[in-house]
Every structure is written in structure tokens, then in C-alpha cells.
Design an enzyme around this catalytic site. Structure first.
Site, PDB file in Angstrom:
ATOM      1  N   TYR A 234       0.834  -1.213   0.000  1.00 58.01           N
ATOM      2  CA  TYR A 234       0.000   0.000   0.000  1.00 58.01           C
ATOM      3  C   TYR A 234       0.867   1.261   0.000  1.00 58.01           C
ATOM      4  O   TYR A 234       0.637   2.191  -0.790  1.00 58.01           O
ATOM      5  CB  TYR A 234      -0.903  -0.035   1.235  1.00 58.01           C
ATOM      6  CG  TYR A 234      -1.893   1.100   1.333  1.00 58.01           C
ATOM      7  CD1 TYR A 234      -3.056   1.094   0.574  1.00 58.01           C
ATOM      8  CD2 TYR A 234      -1.673   2.168   2.201  1.00 58.01           C
ATOM      9  CE1 TYR A 234      -3.978   2.125   0.672  1.00 58.01           C
ATOM     10  CE2 TYR A 234      -2.588   3.195   2.308  1.00 58.01           C
ATOM     11  CZ  TYR A 234      -3.741   3.172   1.548  1.00 58.01           C
ATOM     12  OH  TYR A 234      -4.657   4.202   1.649  1.00 58.01           O
TER      13      TYR A 234
ATOM     14  N   LYS B 297       1.074   4.130  -2.879  1.00 57.88           N
ATOM     15  CA  LYS B 297       0.706   5.531  -2.612  1.00 57.88           C
ATOM     16  C   LYS B 297       1.895   6.476  -2.808  1.00 57.88           C
ATOM     17  O   LYS B 297       1.708   7.636  -3.180  1.00 57.88           O
ATOM     18  CB  LYS B 297       0.128   5.658  -1.194  1.00 57.88           C
ATOM     19  CG  LYS B 297      -1.212   4.942  -1.025  1.00 57.88           C
ATOM     20  CD  LYS B 297      -2.268   5.495  -1.958  1.00 57.88           C
ATOM     21  CE  LYS B 297      -3.643   4.898  -1.718  1.00 57.88           C
ATOM     22  NZ  LYS B 297      -4.676   5.489  -2.574  1.00 57.88           N
TER      23      LYS B 297
HETATM   24  P1  NAP Z   1     -13.228   2.201   1.066  1.00 55.82           P
HETATM   25  O1  NAP Z   1     -14.352   2.664   1.910  1.00 55.82           O
HETATM   26  O2  NAP Z   1     -12.703   0.834   1.229  1.00 55.82           O
HETATM   27  O3  NAP Z   1     -13.645   2.438  -0.473  1.00 55.82           O
HETATM   28  C1  NAP Z   1     -12.802   2.046  -1.497  1.00 55.82           C
HETATM   29  C2  NAP Z   1     -13.470   2.382  -2.809  1.00 55.82           C
HETATM   30  O4  NAP Z   1     -12.584   1.987  -3.862  1.00 55.82           O
HETATM   31  C3  NAP Z   1     -14.779   1.672  -3.025  1.00 55.82           C
HETATM   32  O5  NAP Z   1     -15.731   2.604  -3.489  1.00 55.82           O
HETATM   33  C4  NAP Z   1     -14.466   0.656  -4.109  1.00 55.82           C
HETATM   34  O6  NAP Z   1     -15.523   0.453  -5.024  1.00 55.82           O
HETATM   35  C5  NAP Z   1     -13.340   1.336  -4.846  1.00 55.82           C
HETATM   36  N1  NAP Z   1     -12.551   0.359  -5.596  1.00 55.82           N
HETATM   37  C6  NAP Z   1     -11.758  -0.624  -5.116  1.00 55.82           C
HETATM   38  N2  NAP Z   1     -11.231  -1.320  -6.125  1.00 55.82           N
HETATM   39  C7  NAP Z   1     -11.705  -0.766  -7.271  1.00 55.82           C
HETATM   40  C8  NAP Z   1     -11.501  -1.041  -8.641  1.00 55.82           C
HETATM   41  N3  NAP Z   1     -10.710  -2.045  -9.051  1.00 55.82           N
HETATM   42  N4  NAP Z   1     -12.124  -0.260  -9.568  1.00 55.82           N
HETATM   43  C9  NAP Z   1     -12.922   0.759  -9.160  1.00 55.82           C
HETATM   44  N5  NAP Z   1     -13.162   1.056  -7.862  1.00 55.82           N
HETATM   45  C10 NAP Z   1     -12.549   0.302  -6.946  1.00 55.82           C
HETATM   46  O7  NAP Z   1     -11.957   3.151   1.220  1.00 55.82           O
HETATM   47  P2  NAP Z   1     -11.782   4.713   1.576  1.00 55.82           P
HETATM   48  O8  NAP Z   1     -11.281   4.790   2.961  1.00 55.82           O
HETATM   49  O9  NAP Z   1     -12.983   5.488   1.186  1.00 55.82           O
HETATM   50  O10 NAP Z   1     -10.559   5.046   0.617  1.00 55.82           O
HETATM   51  C11 NAP Z   1     -10.666   5.854  -0.535  1.00 55.82           C
HETATM   52  C12 NAP Z   1      -9.265   6.238  -0.977  1.00 55.82           C
HETATM   53  O11 NAP Z   1      -8.611   6.967   0.076  1.00 55.82           O
HETATM   54  C13 NAP Z   1      -8.351   5.054  -1.279  1.00 55.82           C
HETATM   55  O12 NAP Z   1      -7.502   5.351  -2.358  1.00 55.82           O
HETATM   56  C14 NAP Z   1      -7.541   4.899  -0.012  1.00 55.82           C
HETATM   57  O13 NAP Z   1      -6.321   4.262  -0.237  1.00 55.82           O
HETATM   58  C15 NAP Z   1      -7.371   6.358   0.381  1.00 55.82           C
HETATM   59  N6  NAP Z   1      -7.041   6.563   1.787  1.00 55.82           N
HETATM   60  C16 NAP Z   1      -7.891   6.166   2.767  1.00 55.82           C
HETATM   61  C17 NAP Z   1      -7.543   6.369   4.097  1.00 55.82           C
HETATM   62  C18 NAP Z   1      -8.428   5.963   5.242  1.00 55.82           C
HETATM   63  O14 NAP Z   1      -7.971   6.046   6.395  1.00 55.82           O
HETATM   64  N7  NAP Z   1      -9.666   5.541   5.031  1.00 55.82           N
HETATM   65  C19 NAP Z   1      -6.313   6.974   4.400  1.00 55.82           C
HETATM   66  C20 NAP Z   1      -5.473   7.373   3.383  1.00 55.82           C
HETATM   67  C21 NAP Z   1      -5.857   7.164   2.062  1.00 55.82           C
HETATM   68  P3  NAP Z   1     -16.383  -0.902  -5.124  1.00 55.82           P
HETATM   69  O15 NAP Z   1     -16.875  -1.191  -3.751  1.00 55.82           O
HETATM   70  O16 NAP Z   1     -17.460  -0.572  -6.117  1.00 55.82           O
HETATM   71  O17 NAP Z   1     -15.434  -1.950  -5.624  1.00 55.82           O
END
Ligand code: NAP
Length: 242
Positions: A150, A154
Site C-alpha cells: 500500500y 501511494k
Molecule cells: P473504502 O471505503 O474501502 O472504499 C474504497 C473504494 O474503492 C470503493 O468505493 C471501491 O468500489 C473502490 N474500488 C476498489 N477497487 C476498485 C476497482 N478495481 N475499480 C474501481 N473502484 C474500486 O476506502 P476509503 O477509505 O474510502 O478510501 C478511498 C481512498 O482513500 C483510497 O484510495 C484509499 O487508499 C485512500 N485513503 C484512505 C484512508 C483511510 O484512512 N480511510 C487513508 C489514506 C488514504 P467498489 O466497492 O465498487 O469496488
């Protein structure tokens, strides 16, 4: 603020992507809610946007699929005539220490988080003007034990962002990244209470962020208020990376 703009948000059916889609639509953008597996949830986001007086559509596409991304971008440009805002938010985790990390877990994370970001940018780079916003992570800046795949993906997103800013600036396209810290979504829901407590100790503001905290930064970067900002990584992490 974003009237007449067309925005594509990947992985917008839930979490941070959902909040970004809703926030962009609130500012007047017409939003394409991309999803891969969560059709019902993407439809819920579209419905929420429409109930608030905005415009939205849903589009299924696995961002790790190069050709599917080409079709998605072509379809969007064909239907709307232009794509003004691209938010590369789709992301996954497959955590584990390096001693035990499987090759398939490394590949899966790189394929969605980094290659997925490349795929959509690759096919939208011919646009003239616009804003590209990539969602990186504090892990890509500081590293994080248990997240070799990861953090590498990133950090790669940051390198890609800076390079795309240099390549696409002459077309009037700005490219920036947001590096969230810990945000309350399904991605972090799986963490143990013990881990969450120790994480909070590394956060100056002492708490996890909300998806809307990230969405606020995305709206700013998508707006003309950010016209002179490119190649930057904005940390929205409550002060983890200072
Ligand atoms: P999440 O709730 O797990 O949501 C992830 C999203 O990514 C879902 O809508 C999923 O869609 C989509 N996704 C996964 N694989 C995919 C694919 N192959 N094609 C298209 N869509 C795909 O995660 P989140 O926390 O909202 O994270 C969103 C972003 O922020 C990510 O890039 C994550 O790395 C980043 N981020 C999150 C955090 C945190 O603490 N939450 C911190 C730093 C960065 P489906 O369900 O339709 O597959």
C-alpha cells in the site's frame, strides 16, 4: 463554484469517494460515480446527489483494467463533450508484514491504487484544461509497517502526480494529490480498537478524519481557486506528517 464542470470520481460508491462525489455535485459539478463491485451503493450516491438538486450518473469500471478505463473515459467524453475534473480515489489494502506478504497481495494493491491511477490519467490526458486529483496517503509519505504494498502504491501515486503535473501543465491541466491520514471509512473499520488508539496518539488533532475533511480539500483543488497549484501533495491528516 463548479457549474458546467463534469467530474469523474473513481470508487465513489462509499467512503471518501462518496463524500467527494457529493461535495463536487453540491458545488454544481455533474458527477460520474464510478464503482466496481458496489452498484447499489453507487446508485445510492447518485440518488443522494439528485435529491440535493445535483446531477449524477453511475459507471461500472474496474480501474485496474487499462482497456476498460479507455472505454470509460471515451464514453464520458462522448456523452458530456468534456471531462473537467478527474478524481482518482479507488483504492484497496491487503496488509501484512513483508515476511508473509503474498505476491498476489502486492500485485493487487499496486494494480488498483497505482496502475488504476495511471490508467485513467493515460486516457484523459488528451483533454485540454482540467484538474486531476489523486488520492495518495500518509503511508506513501512516511511508510507504515505492515503496508509495504500500500505504501509503495501511494508513494508511486505521488511520483505519478508530480510527473503528470510537469507533462500536462502546458495543456492547462493541473495535477495534485491529497494524502489523507486515518479516515473513518470501511477501510479503517477493520482496525482493532487498540491499533486505533495508538494511531490517534500520532495525530496532533487526536482523532480520525471524516470523509468530508478529504472532500473539502478535493473541492478546493477542483475549483478555480486552485488554478495556480500543481504538482503538490496536500496532507489532510490532522497533523500526522509535520
Ligand atoms: P473504502 O471505503 O474501502 O472504499 C474504497 C473504494 O474503492 C470503493 O468505493 C471501491 O468500489 C473502490 N474500488 C476498489 N477497487 C476498485 C476497482 N478495481 N475499480 C474501481 N473502484 C474500486 O476506502 P476509503 O477509505 O474510502 O478510501 C478511498 C481512498 O482513500 C483510497 O484510495 C484509499 O487508499 C485512500 N485513503 C484512505 C484512508 C483511510 O484512512 N480511510 C487513508 C489514506 C488514504 P467498489 O466497492 O465498487 O469496488
Amino acid at each position: 463554484m463548479l457549474e458546467n464542470k463534469v467530474a469523474l470520481v473513481t470508487g465513489a460508491g462509499r467512503g471518501i469517494g462518496r463524500a467527494i462525489a457529493i461535495a463536487l455535485a453540491k458545488e454544481g459539478a455533474e458527477v460520474i460515480v464510478n464503482y466496481n463491485g458496489s452498484e447499489e451503493r453507487a446508485k445510492e450516491v447518485k440518488q443522494t446527489i439528485e435529491e440535493n438538486g445535483g446531477k449524477a450518473s453511475v459507471y461500472k469500471c474496474n480501474v485496474s483494467d487499462f482497456e476498460a478505463c479507455e472505454t470509460m473515459i471515451k464514453d464520458v467524453v462522448k456523452e458530456y463533450g468534456h471531462l473537467d475534473i478527474l478524481v482518482n480515489n479507488a483504492g484497496i489494502t491487503r496488509d501484512g508484514l513483508i515476511m508473509k506478504m503474498k505476491e498476489e497481495d502486492f500485485d493487487a494493491v499496486l494494480n488498483v491504487n497505482l496502475k488504476g491511477t495511471f490508467n485513467t490519467i493515460r486516457h484523459s490526458a488528451r483533454q485540454r484544461s482540467g484538474k486531476i486529483i489523486n488520492i495518495s496517503s500518509v503511508s506513501g509519505i512516511l511508510g507504515n509497517a505492515g503496508q509495504a504494498n500500500y505504501a509503495a502504491s501511494k508513494a508511486g501515486v505521488i511520483g505519478l502526480t508530480k510527473t503528470m503535473a510537469r507533462e500536462l501543465g502546458s495543456r492547462g491541466i493541473t495535477v495534485n494529490a491529497i494524502a489523507p491520514g486515518f479516515v473513518d471509512t470501511e477501510m479503517t473499520e477493520v482496525l482493532s480498537e487498540e491499533l486505533k488508539e495508538s494511531a490517534c496518539k500520532q495525530i496532533i488533532l487526536g482523532r480520525f478524519g471524516k470523509p468530508e475533511d478529504i472532500a473539502n480539500a478535493a473541492v478546493f483543488l477542483a475549483s478555480d481557486k486552485a488554478d495556480y497549484i500543481t504538482g503538490q501533495v496536500i496532507s489532510v491528516d490532522g497533523g500526522m506528517n509535520v
